[in-house]
Motif scaffolding. Structure first.
Motif, mmCIF file in Angstrom:
data_model
loop_
_atom_site.group_PDB
_atom_site.id
_atom_site.type_symbol
_atom_site.label_atom_id
_atom_site.label_comp_id
_atom_site.label_asym_id
_atom_site.label_seq_id
_atom_site.Cartn_x
_atom_site.Cartn_y
_atom_site.Cartn_z
ATOM 1 N N VAL A 88 0.871 -1.180 0.000
ATOM 2 C CA VAL A 88 0.000 0.000 0.000
ATOM 3 C C VAL A 88 0.902 1.222 0.000
ATOM 4 O O VAL A 88 1.681 1.431 0.929
ATOM 5 N N LEU A 89 0.820 2.037 -1.039
ATOM 6 C CA LEU A 89 1.803 3.097 -1.245
ATOM 7 C C LEU A 89 1.134 4.440 -1.508
ATOM 8 O O LEU A 89 0.213 4.556 -2.312
ATOM 9 N N GLY A 90 1.634 5.457 -0.808
ATOM 10 C CA GLY A 90 1.235 6.842 -1.060
ATOM 11 C C GLY A 90 2.432 7.723 -0.788
ATOM 12 O O GLY A 90 3.236 7.432 0.102
ATOM 13 N N MET A 91 2.590 8.803 -1.547
ATOM 14 C CA MET A 91 3.753 9.673 -1.385
ATOM 15 C C MET A 91 3.340 11.142 -1.458
ATOM 16 O O MET A 91 2.194 11.460 -1.798
ATOM 17 N N VAL A 92 4.275 12.026 -1.132
ATOM 18 C CA VAL A 92 4.014 13.460 -1.260
ATOM 19 C C VAL A 92 4.710 13.981 -2.507
ATOM 20 O O VAL A 92 5.633 13.365 -3.032
ATOM 21 N N ARG A 93 4.257 15.130 -2.969
ATOM 22 C CA ARG A 93 4.699 15.665 -4.259
ATOM 23 C C ARG A 93 6.187 16.019 -4.294
ATOM 24 O O ARG A 93 6.817 15.936 -5.335
ATOM 25 N N ASP A 141 11.614 12.722 -4.353
ATOM 26 C CA ASP A 141 12.119 12.207 -5.626
ATOM 27 C C ASP A 141 11.416 10.876 -5.888
ATOM 28 O O ASP A 141 11.950 9.799 -5.626
ATOM 29 N N ILE A 142 10.203 10.974 -6.406
ATOM 30 C CA ILE A 142 9.319 9.815 -6.543
ATOM 31 C C ILE A 142 9.902 8.773 -7.491
ATOM 32 O O ILE A 142 9.883 7.574 -7.214
ATOM 33 N N SER A 143 10.446 9.226 -8.596
ATOM 34 C CA SER A 143 10.976 8.304 -9.605
ATOM 35 C C SER A 143 12.087 7.430 -9.023
ATOM 36 O O SER A 143 12.125 6.218 -9.248
ATOM 37 N N LYS A 144 12.975 8.041 -8.240
ATOM 38 C CA LYS A 144 14.105 7.309 -7.670
ATOM 39 C C LYS A 144 13.617 6.260 -6.664
ATOM 40 O O LYS A 144 14.095 5.127 -6.641
ATOM 41 N N VAL A 145 12.639 6.639 -5.829
ATOM 42 C CA VAL A 145 12.092 5.701 -4.846
ATOM 43 C C VAL A 145 11.386 4.540 -5.540
ATOM 44 O O VAL A 145 11.591 3.368 -5.206
ATOM 45 N N LEU A 146 10.572 4.847 -6.530
ATOM 46 C CA LEU A 146 9.822 3.797 -7.225
ATOM 47 C C LEU A 146 10.744 2.820 -7.945
ATOM 48 O O LEU A 146 10.438 1.625 -8.039
ATOM 49 N N PHE A 186 -2.318 1.850 -4.803
ATOM 50 C CA PHE A 186 -1.905 3.252 -4.788
ATOM 51 C C PHE A 186 -2.967 4.120 -4.137
ATOM 52 O O PHE A 186 -4.154 4.019 -4.451
ATOM 53 N N THR A 187 -2.524 5.007 -3.241
ATOM 54 C CA THR A 187 -3.465 5.855 -2.529
ATOM 55 C C THR A 187 -2.774 7.149 -2.136
ATOM 56 O O THR A 187 -1.655 7.431 -2.581
ATOM 57 N N GLN A 188 -3.426 7.955 -1.320
ATOM 58 C CA GLN A 188 -2.844 9.242 -0.922
ATOM 59 C C GLN A 188 -3.372 9.669 0.433
ATOM 60 O O GLN A 188 -4.482 9.304 0.832
ATOM 61 N N ALA A 189 -2.546 10.445 1.153
ATOM 62 C CA ALA A 189 -2.975 11.010 2.435
ATOM 63 C C ALA A 189 -3.850 12.234 2.172
ATOM 64 O O ALA A 189 -3.802 12.826 1.088
ATOM 65 N N HIS A 190 -4.634 12.609 3.171
ATOM 66 C CA HIS A 190 -5.529 13.760 3.016
ATOM 67 C C HIS A 190 -4.825 15.054 3.417
ATOM 68 O O HIS A 190 -5.206 15.719 4.380
ATOM 69 N N ILE A 191 -3.785 15.400 2.670
ATOM 70 C CA ILE A 191 -3.067 16.666 2.872
ATOM 71 C C ILE A 191 -2.787 17.274 1.501
ATOM 72 O O ILE A 191 -2.677 16.536 0.509
ATOM 73 N N LEU A 247 0.578 8.849 -9.042
ATOM 74 C CA LEU A 247 1.548 7.881 -8.527
ATOM 75 C C LEU A 247 1.464 6.581 -9.319
ATOM 76 O O LEU A 247 2.493 5.998 -9.697
ATOM 77 N N GLN A 248 0.258 6.131 -9.586
ATOM 78 C CA GLN A 248 0.059 4.905 -10.365
ATOM 79 C C GLN A 248 0.689 5.036 -11.753
ATOM 80 O O GLN A 248 1.340 4.104 -12.249
#
Length: 429
Positions: free
Chosen positions: A343-348, A351-356, A367-372, A381-382
């Motif tokens: 279960v994965l969610g990230m902030v904008r 460095d999303i590409s490097k983590v993925l 894929f999901t997101q926090a409410h912020i 993200l997907q």
């Protein structure tokens, strides 16, 4: 104001980095100095230990606080962000700041808020320092919020400064190279105050040495002085054997923080404790053993390879940057399971590409997101994940994603929630 009204005021009135990002970060100590002066400089009325670092500073802070508490010291602990309750940030001997203290402090500080327009973090630091002083703590473990040099906590002069490590995170604020990030973290080094460094890299060590020489502060490299000669991970418990340079005997510790990455943090903790002992602090071996064995219980630290249910094993981990994800992957290799549901969610602003690119392709993703406002939309993200060969469905929130993962998982599978502190904080359990 009621407590609920007070928290609503703090969250809506003040710029909050965790929600807004860089626009909420105040790049100087001007406001915190004025806030502290208006309160009589409470940060000068108790001893402190200051902890910075890219990863591990939260776990290190909690373990140190647990040991000091077991040694009989009235121990404050300031950390951020919180997972569930704002008051998690400010504790004494594991107990959260009372709601009435939050109400009273906020009511008193409103004129200064109107005058200075401080950040949420600046006010929470001032609140913590005030409560610690009023409660007459013996010592407070203070975790840096972001960076070090310009962090609001950097108004203190501690007994010891600790820098756990330097890694890639918040590059938009701290710099686009490891040595630039190290300069910001090294900003907590104070004249004549000993410094414990958890881990070094070829790019960061010269920065620490230059800063320490300028400040005439002695450096202690934990990875050299505290040798982990053996460790095992069994049934969500970590057993570590540490041998200190210059001592024949080795000490065996059991941790209730089971992540294998705690092996590095324990070295840092042990070196810090040894320096305190040499400075006359009364911390016996029993307090160290008891503190490490019950750090989570004593300080309520959550989200560090935290098992929340069985069949399938369901784990929460706040790892969210490149080094944090690498640590999670190491842990996964130690954990027996048939299939991984992630279960994965990230902030904008990560460095999303490097983590993925680090994550396993054979896992099933939710894929999901926090409410912020900072959250990266789950569909975005997907899309980026698909380019890396990671596939899965999108869910409106973390609990819907987690329920789907647990429903799809077999009893011997593993369900892991990670990618954002705020995502882990929204899990209902």
């Amino acid at each position: 104001m009621t407590y609920a009204q007070t928290i609503d005021y703090l969250f809506t009135r003040l710029p909050m980095f965790s929600k807004q990002g860089t626009s909420a970060f105040k790049k100087d100590l001007h406001n915190i100095r004025l806030l502290e002066e208006s309160n009589g400089n409470p940060h000068t009325k108790f001893k402190t230990i200051h902890i910075a670092g890219t990863n591990g500073k939260g776990s290190t802070s909690h373990m140190l606080a647990a040991i000091l508490q077991k040694a009989g010291y009235k121990t404050g602990l300031y950390t951020s962000p919180h997972l569930k309750d704002f008051r998690e940030r400010i504790r004494i001997n594991g107990e959260m700041i009372p709601e009435q203290e939050v109400i009273d402090f906020t009511r008193r500080i409103i004129p200064m808020i109107d005058k200075l327009d401080p950040s949420f973090f600046e006010i929470t630091v001032a609140m913590a320092f005030q409560w610690f002083a009023d409660a007459e703590v013996d010592v407070a473990v203070i975790e840096v919020g972001l960076g070090g040099r310009l962090d609001s906590t950097n108004i203190i002069t501690p007994e010891i400064s600790v820098i756990t490590n330097i890694g890639w995170d918040h590059m938009n604020l701290l710099g686009d190279s490891l040595d630039k990030i190290a300069i910001e973290k090294a900003g907590i080094i104070k004249p004549g105050i000993p410094v414990v460094i958890g881990e070094t890299l070829p790019e960061t060590r010269p920065v620490f040495e230059k800063t320490a020489e300028e400040k005439q502060a002695t450096l202690y490299y934990a990875e050299q002085l505290q040798q982990v000669v053996n460790w095992t991970y069994e049934d969500h418990r970590l057993n570590i054997t540490v041998k200190e340079n210059g001592r024949e005997d080795a000490q065996h510790y059991e941790l209730d923080l089971p992540g294998a990455y705690q092996v590095k943090n324990v070295r840092t903790v042990m070196q810090t404790i040894r320096l305190l002992q040499r400075a006359g602090w009364h911390i016996d071996e029993a307090a160290i053993h008891q503190g490490l064995a019950s750090a989570r219980k004593l300080t309520s630290l959550h989200g560090r390879w935290e098992l929340i249910s069985r069949n399938p094993d369901t784990i929460l981990d706040v790892g969210h940057n490149e080094d944090g994800i690498r640590a999670i992957l190491q842990q996964l290799e130690l954990t027996s399971h048939t299939h991984l549901h992630l279960v994965l969610g990230m902030v904008r602003d990560k460095d999303i590409s490097k983590v993925l690119s680090l994550l396993p392709r054979q896992a099933t993703y939710y894929f999901t997101q926090a409410h912020i406002p900072r959250a990266l939309p789950a569909a975005d993200l997907q899309s980026v994940a698909a380019e890396k060969g990671l596939h899965g469905s999108v869910y409106a929130d973390v609990n819907a994603a987690l329920q789907a993962a647990k429903s799809a998982a077999g009893k011997k599978d593993l369900v892991l929630v990670c990618g954002s502190v705020f995502l882990v904080g929204e899990v209902n359990h």
